[in-house]
Write an enzyme that holds these catalytic residues in place. Structure first.
Site, PDB file in Angstrom:
ATOM      1  N   GLY A  36      45.147  45.016  28.721  1.00 45.60           N
ATOM      2  CA  GLY A  36      43.842  45.083  29.864  1.00 45.60           C
ATOM      3  C   GLY A  36      43.613  46.532  30.304  1.00 45.60           C
ATOM      4  O   GLY A  36      44.619  47.238  30.478  1.00 45.60           O
ATOM      5  N   GLU A  60      44.038  41.748  39.283  1.00 46.14           N
ATOM      6  CA  GLU A  60      43.959  40.397  39.577  1.00 46.14           C
ATOM      7  C   GLU A  60      44.826  39.506  38.973  1.00 46.14           C
ATOM      8  O   GLU A  60      44.951  38.211  39.550  1.00 46.14           O
ATOM      9  CB  GLU A  60      42.519  39.927  39.427  1.00 46.14           C
ATOM     10  CG  GLU A  60      42.066  38.675  39.764  1.00 46.14           C
ATOM     11  CD  GLU A  60      40.641  38.366  39.618  1.00 46.14           C
ATOM     12  OE1 GLU A  60      39.670  39.152  39.421  1.00 46.14           O
ATOM     13  OE2 GLU A  60      40.173  37.073  39.651  1.00 46.14           O
ATOM     14  N   GLY A 114      40.841  47.015  32.702  1.00 45.74           N
ATOM     15  CA  GLY A 114      40.435  47.108  34.041  1.00 45.74           C
ATOM     16  C   GLY A 114      40.701  48.174  35.008  1.00 45.74           C
ATOM     17  O   GLY A 114      41.538  48.931  34.332  1.00 45.74           O
ATOM     18  N   ARG A 116      40.990  36.487  49.678  1.00 46.80           N
ATOM     19  CA  ARG A 116      41.037  37.732  49.671  1.00 46.80           C
ATOM     20  C   ARG A 116      39.795  38.298  50.129  1.00 46.80           C
ATOM     21  O   ARG A 116      38.449  37.779  50.351  1.00 46.80           O
ATOM     22  CB  ARG A 116      40.788  38.233  48.143  1.00 46.80           C
ATOM     23  CG  ARG A 116      40.437  39.792  47.714  1.00 46.80           C
ATOM     24  CD  ARG A 116      40.536  40.308  46.648  1.00 46.80           C
ATOM     25  NE  ARG A 116      39.371  39.700  45.672  1.00 46.80           N
ATOM     26  CZ  ARG A 116      38.188  40.376  45.828  1.00 46.80           C
ATOM     27  NH1 ARG A 116      37.866  41.346  46.635  1.00 46.80           N
ATOM     28  NH2 ARG A 116      36.947  39.888  45.334  1.00 46.80           N
ATOM     29  N   LEU A 161      39.354  45.811  44.424  1.00 49.58           N
ATOM     30  CA  LEU A 161      39.582  47.213  43.688  1.00 49.58           C
ATOM     31  C   LEU A 161      40.685  47.863  44.220  1.00 49.58           C
ATOM     32  O   LEU A 161      41.242  48.606  43.473  1.00 49.58           O
ATOM     33  CB  LEU A 161      37.914  47.952  43.770  1.00 49.58           C
ATOM     34  CG  LEU A 161      36.697  46.993  43.257  1.00 49.58           C
ATOM     35  CD1 LEU A 161      35.567  47.597  43.641  1.00 49.58           C
ATOM     36  CD2 LEU A 161      36.938  46.686  41.762  1.00 49.58           C
ATOM     37  N   SER A 184      25.998  40.722  45.765  1.00 47.64           N
ATOM     38  CA  SER A 184      27.082  41.427  46.534  1.00 47.64           C
ATOM     39  C   SER A 184      27.244  40.917  48.119  1.00 47.64           C
ATOM     40  O   SER A 184      26.551  40.936  48.803  1.00 47.64           O
ATOM     41  CB  SER A 184      27.286  42.765  46.423  1.00 47.64           C
ATOM     42  OG  SER A 184      28.220  43.769  47.266  1.00 47.64           O
ATOM     43  N   ARG A 221      34.735  35.273  53.263  1.00 45.81           N
ATOM     44  CA  ARG A 221      34.052  34.481  52.255  1.00 45.81           C
ATOM     45  C   ARG A 221      34.312  32.875  52.451  1.00 45.81           C
ATOM     46  O   ARG A 221      33.371  32.142  52.159  1.00 45.81           O
ATOM     47  CB  ARG A 221      34.684  34.874  51.033  1.00 45.81           C
ATOM     48  CG  ARG A 221      34.133  36.324  50.880  1.00 45.81           C
ATOM     49  CD  ARG A 221      34.596  37.000  49.419  1.00 45.81           C
ATOM     50  NE  ARG A 221      34.094  38.416  49.281  1.00 45.81           N
ATOM     51  CZ  ARG A 221      34.196  39.145  48.460  1.00 45.81           C
ATOM     52  NH1 ARG A 221      34.972  38.808  47.504  1.00 45.81           N
ATOM     53  NH2 ARG A 221      33.773  40.271  48.389  1.00 45.81           N
ATOM     54  N   HIS A 224      32.728  32.611  46.082  1.00 41.09           N
ATOM     55  CA  HIS A 224      32.014  33.543  46.844  1.00 41.09           C
ATOM     56  C   HIS A 224      30.582  32.961  47.416  1.00 41.09           C
ATOM     57  O   HIS A 224      29.904  32.313  46.839  1.00 41.09           O
ATOM     58  CB  HIS A 224      31.708  34.630  45.825  1.00 41.09           C
ATOM     59  CG  HIS A 224      31.304  35.871  46.465  1.00 41.09           C
ATOM     60  ND1 HIS A 224      29.994  35.946  47.227  1.00 41.09           N
ATOM     61  CD2 HIS A 224      31.820  37.187  46.605  1.00 41.09           C
ATOM     62  CE1 HIS A 224      29.970  37.351  47.714  1.00 41.09           C
ATOM     63  NE2 HIS A 224      31.046  38.030  47.334  1.00 41.09           N
ATOM     64  N   HIS A 271      34.618  32.667  41.902  1.00 42.74           N
ATOM     65  CA  HIS A 271      34.651  34.306  41.739  1.00 42.74           C
ATOM     66  C   HIS A 271      35.973  35.137  41.656  1.00 42.74           C
ATOM     67  O   HIS A 271      35.717  36.012  40.772  1.00 42.74           O
ATOM     68  CB  HIS A 271      33.907  34.732  43.205  1.00 42.74           C
ATOM     69  CG  HIS A 271      33.967  36.481  43.437  1.00 42.74           C
ATOM     70  ND1 HIS A 271      32.979  37.070  42.587  1.00 42.74           N
ATOM     71  CD2 HIS A 271      34.513  37.048  44.167  1.00 42.74           C
ATOM     72  CE1 HIS A 271      33.017  38.084  42.682  1.00 42.74           C
ATOM     73  NE2 HIS A 271      33.835  38.548  43.874  1.00 42.74           N
TER      74      HIS A 271
END
Ligand SMILES: Cc1cc2nc3c(=O)[nH]c(=O)nc-3n(C[C@H](O)[C@H](O)[C@H](O)COP(=O)(O)OP(=O)(O)OC[C@H]3O[C@@H](n4cnc5c(N)ncnc54)[C@H](O)[C@@H]3O)c2cc1C
Ligand code: SF4
Ligand code: FES
Lengths: 646, 253
Positions: free
Chosen positions: A41, A433, A43, A443, A449, A285, A338, A267, A409
């Site tokens: 990965g 993640e 990311g 979260r 991030l 967003s 959220r 989300h 999400h």
């Protein structure tokens, strides 16, 4: 000692990480050059880890399924990244970020891990700025911040609506520098299909070259899985089309426990589903909730007229608008976390106030902030998101409110790891993640991030040394070892089995069906009966899949249907475990809402006496029930209370 | 805004089984596509139909499907990313097409981007260019507090404008010389506009351009075609800035 040793260091919370760093072993530069690490990965988690490990002198092999590491799903993160910098002088601190994250996660995360995350968060911003990440700035030249849900301070750093892109480019560029130096060997268009265990330790992986179809072996002294989340179990989600849980799932099948699989984030602000031909959902967003107000009509008649297209949102007078988040949660208003915002939207739509043709949408209105700040300011803040919205819906959000609805999400659950980010398999690590570690049952925005980069830049490079220090005398993995033979054989057998079914239905047919089951029964609201039904239905559809799926093309060529089939085959198993975990957790917490466990005013009700633990599932074989282990969560620094955002 | 149904479309598409195969166009018909569907959703539907007919589905690259990862890259009716402005292929919607139309789909055509299968090309050359110098040489750790490096608001904005490049390759596909100048210029400007990136600016420009030339991309003759097709509106003024950095680098050699 229990198999679940979380290795949380002794001592006061604020001193644990420093003390731990002083206690763990360090590998000498000469020995680092002898050691190989595989990173699956690229990311934020994987790229930052690969770059940092290579800078330290380790030999890194990195893998991604896309044609470039820069295309990892992290690239699409929009809103921002949190850090306890307190640049705004609004009384932010490491402790406050820690506290917000623990509370936001509804007290289902480990204190020590979350504190460490908050502690290293300022370093991330420093690192990114040094790399050239063009964060938003004030006119004086210093860094700007915005607010995100579930907090009362302004600690989110951003690069327009493309924060993930810019952070990933930073990490990717750092990795490119190491590729050029020969310290990272990058394998693009390669998919890990199994992890190889020798003498109880992770010693390599089996990967498929997605261009030639060739199955290849790769050895190392440690394997780091940074493969992202499994939200695509639901078919429709905000994740990239290729995002999958297979790498983590293979680790599970090889002995790595899977933690809290049922903790999924829904989300609140995504573009609603239209029709049945849609392939994915697009996020708008959370940062938009800084300046957008969420509402539905007060009168059912108005909602009905909206659904029929007889009136538009701008026809509804101010007094007839129900700003339900501001009404229900006056202190946090539109910036509630959220899970709370998502459930509130569902509640209004279920009650008959939904505003699109399907009755499954609410408004997110910028009229008020445009009046207050001017269109230019709003454009500077969210221009690319507004453009994205218009291109998809053909509606201009500067003139008409956006329509939004909750969508899958993020997955808080993932591979269980200890404080060192090591799984229950020695030498096998999980970051970003893909692991379960920091977000509990929900979260907070802009924290994924932060976690990915914390893991990759500042935690793993230290903790992996503690393990590798004992491996310096161990020779390079022998990819001709019988363990590699066996793993490769199993991978080939599975691919051939899938390919030769030659049934009557494409992979998408099954994936969509699974998605419906998951959304209906393991989605925003769950109950015992539904969860049992889900397990039953997943088993049926899995059986049908293994009899009826049709994979065209060739095994030894680029074959996207074959790739998808492998991932979907794992999604069935994951979906079943998610339902089982949700069934087992008979409490509501964070994103996990059990209808059997609610307060009098309809909010989620935790059951701390019975469920203050991490559910850790152990794989026992193909047709065996997995075994549940519990890691108790101990809170020494915060008091458990029912979350309130009122 | 209301979606309509396109009753019938002819899809003329490049088929090529692998890098060595010669390749040819095939035409398929597809029915009842909503104008609210995305272009790639239309291809998904076509592919599922082909699978049921026992044919090999059309291979095309895609991932995020929201215009940010840069994976999708189709050349549609003679235009990189198709007939809309400021969008990637995945953001293109069927409302841009008419009922009964024949839609031609090709891969990016450039020597530096060889076809792998059907519409999928190998863009590894872009990786090589960035590896040659598209970074600031800092290691993890040991960096100063972020606010000790102030950046003028306008510089940060301009840097961000250039940093928005998604590495899709449309600029190369749209250019008759198959030049990668816009892509290279975007990276050079992103970093050179920031004080942190100025230090290595000359070396960066020199190394990236040398790599670009080595990999078989053509030279830039300022046709401006790249800017028109760039989904992220990367401006060709960046190319002028790149040329300046490059000249500075040459003179200081
Ligand atoms: C639309 C959207 C917006 C978001 N916005 C925000 C935000 O504003 N702030 C925030 O904090 N978070 C945000 N998030 C969440 C955040 O982006 C992700 O949680 C995070 O980026 C995940 O990073 P990662 O490194 O763990 O994995 P990813 O970025 O998902 O990377 C996974 C990597 O693993 C590779 N991979 C996967 N499987 C395999 C395999 N089998 N073999 C080889 N390679 C494999 C992939 O190629 C890829 O390189 C957002 C998420 C979405 C979907
Ligand atoms: S400059 Fe524009 S067209 Fe070229 S790669 Fe970047 S985003 Fe794509
Ligand atoms: S699929 Fe990511 S930009 Fe189109």
């Amino acid at each position: 000692m229990s198999i679940l040793d979380s290795k949380i260091p002794e001592g006061p919370l604020a001193e644990k990480w420093n003390k731990h760093k002083a206690d763990i072993k360090v590998v000498s530069p000469a020995n680092k050059r002898k050691l190989e690490v595989i990173v699956v990965g690229t990311g934020l988690g994987g790229a930052s880890a690969a770059a940092s490990l290579a800078e330290l002198g380790y030999n890194v092999k990195a893998f991604c399924y896309q044609d470039s590491p820069r295309r990892a799903h992290s690239i699409s993160a929009q809103g921002g990244i949190n850090a306890a910098k307190n640049y705004q002088n609004d009384n932010d601190s490491v402790f406050r970020l820690f506290y917000d994250t623990i509370k936001g996660g509804d007290y289902r995360a480990r204190e020590a891990n979350v504190y460490r995350l908050a502690e290293v968060s300022p370093n991330i911003i420093d690192q990114c700025v040094a790399q050239g990440v063009p964060f938003g700035r004030e006119y004086g030249g210093l860094l700007a911040n915005r607010s995100f849900g579930g907090v009362l301070v302004s600690r989110t750093f951003y690069a327009r609506g493309q924060t993930g892109q810019q952070l990933l480019l930073g990490a990717y560029q750092a990795m490119n520098r190491q590729i050029e130096k020969g310290n990272v060997k990058m394998y693009t268009r390669h998919e890990m299909l199994d992890v190889v265990i020798i003498d109880g330790k992770a010693r390599g992986i089996i990967a498929r070259d997605l261009v030639t179809g060739k199955i290849k072996r790769f050895g190392a002294h440690a394997v780091v899985v940074a493969s992202g989340g499994y939200g695509n179990v639901f078919f429709l989600s905000t994740n990239a089309m290729g995002s999958n849980g297979s790498a983590a799932w293979q680790c599970y099948k090889k002995g790595a426990f899977f933690a809290n699989p049922c903790f999924v984030q829904i989300h609140p602000t995504c573009i609603p589903v239209h029709g049945d031909q849609q392939s994915k959902l697009t996020l708008m967003s959370e940062s938009l909730r800084n300046d957008g107000r969420v509402w539905v009509p007060k009168k059912k008649e108005d909602a009905e007229k909206l659904r029929k297209g007889e009136i538009g949102p701008n026809d509804i007078p101010e007094d007839d608008r129900d700003f339900y988040l501001e009404r229900r949660y006056p202190s946090y208003g539109n910036l509630v976390p959220r899970d709370v915002a998502s459930r509130a939207a569902k509640e209004r739509c279920d009650a008959g106030y939904g505003v699109n043709a399907e009755g499954k949408a609410v408004f997110l209105d910028f009229k008020y902030s445009i009046e207050r700040l001017g269109k230019d300011v709003i454009k500077a803040r969210y221009g690319n998101l507004f453009q994205m919205y218009e291109k998809i819906t053909d509606v201009d959000p500067y003139k008409e409110p956006m329509m939004i609805y909750p969508a899958i999400h993020y997955t808080m659950g993932g591979t269980w790891v200890d404080y060192n980010l090591m799984t229950t398999v020695p030498g096998l690590y999980s970051i970003g993640e893909a692991n379960f570690s920091d977000h509990g049952a929900n979260r907070l925005g802009a924290s994924a991030l932060m976690q990915g980069l914390a893991d990759g830049y500042f935690v793993l490079p230290y903790t992996i040394g503690d393990y590798l220090a004992s491996e310096i005398m161990v020779p390079k993995a022998d990819t001709q070892a019988p363990e590699f033979d066996e793993a490769e054989k199993a991978v080939n057998q599975r691919l051939e089995k899938l390919y030769h079914i030659k049934g009557t239905k494409p992979v998408d047919y099954f994936h969509k069906k699974l998605g419906h089951i998951m959304w209906d029964y393991v989605g925003m609201s769950r109950n015992e009966e539904g969860l049992k039904k889900a397990i039953q239905q997943i088993r049926e559809i899995r059986e049908e899949f293994w009899k009826e799926v049709r994979i065209p093309g060739e095994l030894d060529n680029l074959n996207q249907e074959l790739e998808k089939a492998g991932r979907v085959a794992d999604f069935f198993d994951m979906g079943e475990l998610m339902a089982l975990d949700a069934l087992n957790r008979n409490e509501s917490c964070g994103g996990h809402f059990r209808e059997e466990s609610v307060t009098d005013d309809g909010e989620a009700k935790r059951d701390d006496d019975n469920f203050t633990f991490v559910s850790c599932w152990e794989y026992k074989g193909e047709d065996q029930e997995p075994v549940l282990h519990k890691e108790p969560l101990v809170f020494e620094n915060v008091k458990l209370t029912q979350r309130s955002y009122k | 805004m209301a979606d309509k149904i396109l009753k019938k479309l002819n899809i003329k598409v490049w088929r090529q089984n692998n890098a060595k195969d010669k390749g040819k166009f095939e035409t398929y018909t597809i029915e009842n596509i909503s104008t609210g569907s995305s272009f790639l959703e239309m291809l998904d539907i076509l592919n599922n139909k082909l699978i049921l007919e026992g044919k090999d589905p059309i291979a095309f690259d895609h991932d995020c499907r929201e215009g940010i990862c840069g994976t999708c890259n189709l050349y549609i009716n003679g235009r990189a990313h198709g007939p809309d402005t400021e969008v990637t292929t995945c953001q293109l919607h069927m409302r841009k097409f008419n009922d009964g139309e024949t839609i031609t789909i090709e891969p990016w055509r450039s020597k530096a981007f060889p076809v792998i299968k059907d519409l999928i090309v190998d863009r590894n050359a872009f990786e090589k260019i960035l590896q040659a110098g598209g970074f600031i040489s800092v290691n993890t750790g040991g960096v100063p507090d972020a606010n000790t490096i102030p950046v003028a608001y306008e510089d940060a904005e301009e840097s961000m404008d250039a940093a928005a490049c998604i590495g899709c390759g449309a600029c190369v596909a749209a250019c008759k010389n198959a030049s990668a100048m816009l892509f290279v210029a975007a990276k050079v400007s992103h970093l050179a506009k920031l004080p942190q990136g100025k230090i290595e600016a000359k070396k960066r420009a020199r190394n990236m351009i040398a790599k670009m030339d080595e990999l078989g991309f053509g030279g830039c003759t300022n046709t401006g075609a790249c800017e028109v097709e760039c989904p992220k509106s990367i401006s060709i003024t960046n190319i002028a800035r790149l040329n300046r950095e490059y000249l500075k680098a040459r003179f200081s050699e």
